[in-house]
Each structure stands twice: as structure tokens, then as C-alpha cells.
Design a protein around this motif. Structure first.
Motif, short mmCIF file in Angstrom:
data_model
loop_
_atom_site.label_atom_id
_atom_site.label_comp_id
_atom_site.label_asym_id
_atom_site.label_seq_id
_atom_site.Cartn_x
_atom_site.Cartn_y
_atom_site.Cartn_z
N VAL A 4 33.05 -1.37 22.58
CA VAL A 4 33.65 -0.14 23.07
C VAL A 4 34.26 0.60 21.89
N VAL A 5 33.91 1.87 21.77
CA VAL A 5 34.38 2.67 20.65
C VAL A 5 35.45 3.64 21.14
N GLN A 6 36.55 3.71 20.41
CA GLN A 6 37.61 4.65 20.74
C GLN A 6 37.98 5.46 19.50
N SER A 7 38.33 6.70 19.72
CA SER A 7 38.86 7.52 18.63
C SER A 7 39.83 8.54 19.18
N VAL A 89 50.01 2.44 23.26
CA VAL A 89 48.60 2.25 22.91
C VAL A 89 47.76 2.53 24.16
N TYR A 90 46.76 3.36 24.00
CA TYR A 90 45.87 3.69 25.11
C TYR A 90 44.55 2.95 24.88
N PHE A 107 37.21 -4.55 25.90
CA PHE A 107 38.18 -3.55 25.48
C PHE A 107 37.83 -2.97 24.11
N GLY A 108 38.16 -1.70 23.95
CA GLY A 108 38.12 -1.09 22.64
C GLY A 108 39.39 -1.43 21.86
N PRO A 109 39.49 -0.96 20.61
CA PRO A 109 40.65 -1.29 19.78
C PRO A 109 41.91 -0.51 20.16
N GLY B 41 46.95 -5.20 16.91
CA GLY B 41 46.16 -4.02 16.58
C GLY B 41 44.77 -4.00 17.20
N ARG B 42 44.50 -4.91 18.10
CA ARG B 42 43.17 -4.98 18.71
C ARG B 42 43.30 -5.03 20.23
#
Lengths: 116, 112
Positions: A4-7, A89-90, A107-109, B41-42
Motif C-alpha cells: 500500500v502506497v501513501q503520500s 498519523v493517517y 497497511f501503508g506506512p 514509523g510504519r
């Protein structure tokens, strides 16, 4: 296989400003989740999508939060305007199929939001 | 009120020992329970799932028990290693809702 990629990974904004987070789930995963995680706490569900339909948004503060998953793939979560208490953190997560009871969530980071 | 409780204090153990983490819940009718690992952080990473009609599940050095009478799940890591140091989250799925409720997590520190 990509996860999963988050930005972005980090975002610092001043209060009352808008902010948006983007998530691309694992390919083929129909179910997408947005969670909020405060320091020292577990993730709390904000919204769950089945394909492009929001099937559980009961915990989403709709006065300032909005989300979309237009084509049933990637998703955007927006806050407008942001408040100090939104610092957290979302996390975005996806799963293969909620109907296969107990599908693990990937989950993403996360995006760490700081509201000043 | 409905709650999922995990020990908020960190668990410190010596390498090679068995770590046991506790997850207690109140006023929920569970369909199943999951355990996740989260590193700083993950995002959380899925470890194990146990259903309401199962008493025990094992995976390599991990073992989970589920007692719906006591409303408790225990998570064991045998022969613990420093690499097992992380925060471990339990998550309860409420029957009929597909909703996953996470506990606060317990931080495990394994010392060499």
C-alpha cells in the motif's frame, strides 16, 4: 508485489489550512480503509470503502473531513480546515475481500500530520 | 462502555524467554480477533487471526489463544529475539459488522 502506497509521508501545516492524503492500495484489493492513529493508541477507523462505495463512514467527522475513491482504486482523504487536534498519523489499509471473513488488512506506512 | 484493553506498560524480557501479551475486551460479541505487529514509523503488519470458535492458533514461534468466556486473548512469542521488539496490537472484529476495533498496543522489548 508493491504494498500500500501513501503520500506524502509527512505534512506540516498551519491550523485552518486544508490538507489531502493519497493512498494507492494493493492491486486487486476491493476494500480500502482510512484510519487515524494517535501516539500511543491503536488505529481508529475513519472510513471503509467497498470498491467505490463508502460502506462505513460513521466515524468520519463530516464537517471537516471528506474522502473519495472515484474509480474504486486509489483514494484521497481531505481535511478542511485542519485543527490542532488533527495532528496524528493517517493510515491507509486494504484487504482482498471483506466477505472472506477475517481478511487480513495490509497497511501503508502512514502520513504523519502536524498542525501548528 | 465497550473497550479493548492491552497492557499500556512496556514488556521487557530477556532473549530466549517467552513473551506473553494480553488483550482483554468488554461488551463485544466477537467474530474473530487479529494480532498485528507495528514498528516505529510504519503501519501495522498482520500476524495471526483466531476465530471465536477456536481456542488456539500457532504459527512458527507465535501462539494465540482466545477465551470468549474470559473475554481475553493471549499472544505468545516463544524463544524471543531482539528482532521481536515492536508494538503488538490486538484487533477485535465485531460480529455482524465487519468492523475491526484495535487495542492500544503493548510495546515489547527483548534484550540480548
Amino acid at each position: 508485489e508493491a504494498g500500500v502506497v501513501q503520500s506524502p509521508r509527512y505534512k506540516i501545516i498551519e491550523k485552518k489550512q486544508p490538507v489531502a492524503f493519497w493512498c494507492n492500495p494493493i492491486s486487486g484489493h476491493n476494500t480500502l480503509y482510512w484510519y487515524l492513529q494517535n501516539l500511543g493508541q491503536g488505529p481508529e477507523l475513519l472510513i471503509r470503502y467497498e470498491n467505490e462505495e463508502a460502506v462505513d463512514d460513521s466515524q468520519l467527522p463530516k464537517d471537516r473531513f471528506s474522502a473519495e475513491r472515484l474509480k474504486g482504486v486509489d483514494s484521497t482523504l481531505k481535511i478542511q480546515p485542519a485543527e490542532l487536534g488533527d495532528s496524528a498519523v493517517y493510515l491507509c489499509a486494504s484487504s482482498l475481500d471483506i466477505d472472506s471473513r477475517g481478511a487480513e488488512q495490509f497497511f501503508g506506512p502512514g502520513t504523519r500530520l502536524t498542525v501548528l | 462502555s465497550q473497550k479493548i484493553e492491552q497492557n499500556s506498560e512496556a514488556l521487557n524480557i530477556q532473549e530466549g524467554k517467552t513473551a506473553t501479551l494480553t488483550c482483554n475486551y468488554t461488551n463485544y460479541s466477537p467474530a474473530y480477533l487479529q494480532w498485528y505487529r507495528q514498528d516505529p514509523g510504519r503501519g501495522p503488519v498482520f500476524l495471526l487471526l483466531i476465530r471465536e470458535n477456536e481456542k488456539e492458533k500457532r504459527k512458527e514461534r507465535l501462539k494465540v489463544t482466545f477465551d470468549t468466556t474470559l473475554k481475553q486473548s493471549l499472544f505468545h512469542i516463544t524463544a524471543s529475539q531482539p528482532a521481536d521488539s515492536a508494538t503488538y496490537l490486538c484487533a477485535l472484529a465485531i460480529r455482524g459488522t465487519d468492523k475491526l476495533i484495535f487495542g492500544t498496543g503493548t510495546r515489547l522489548q527483548v534484550f540480548p
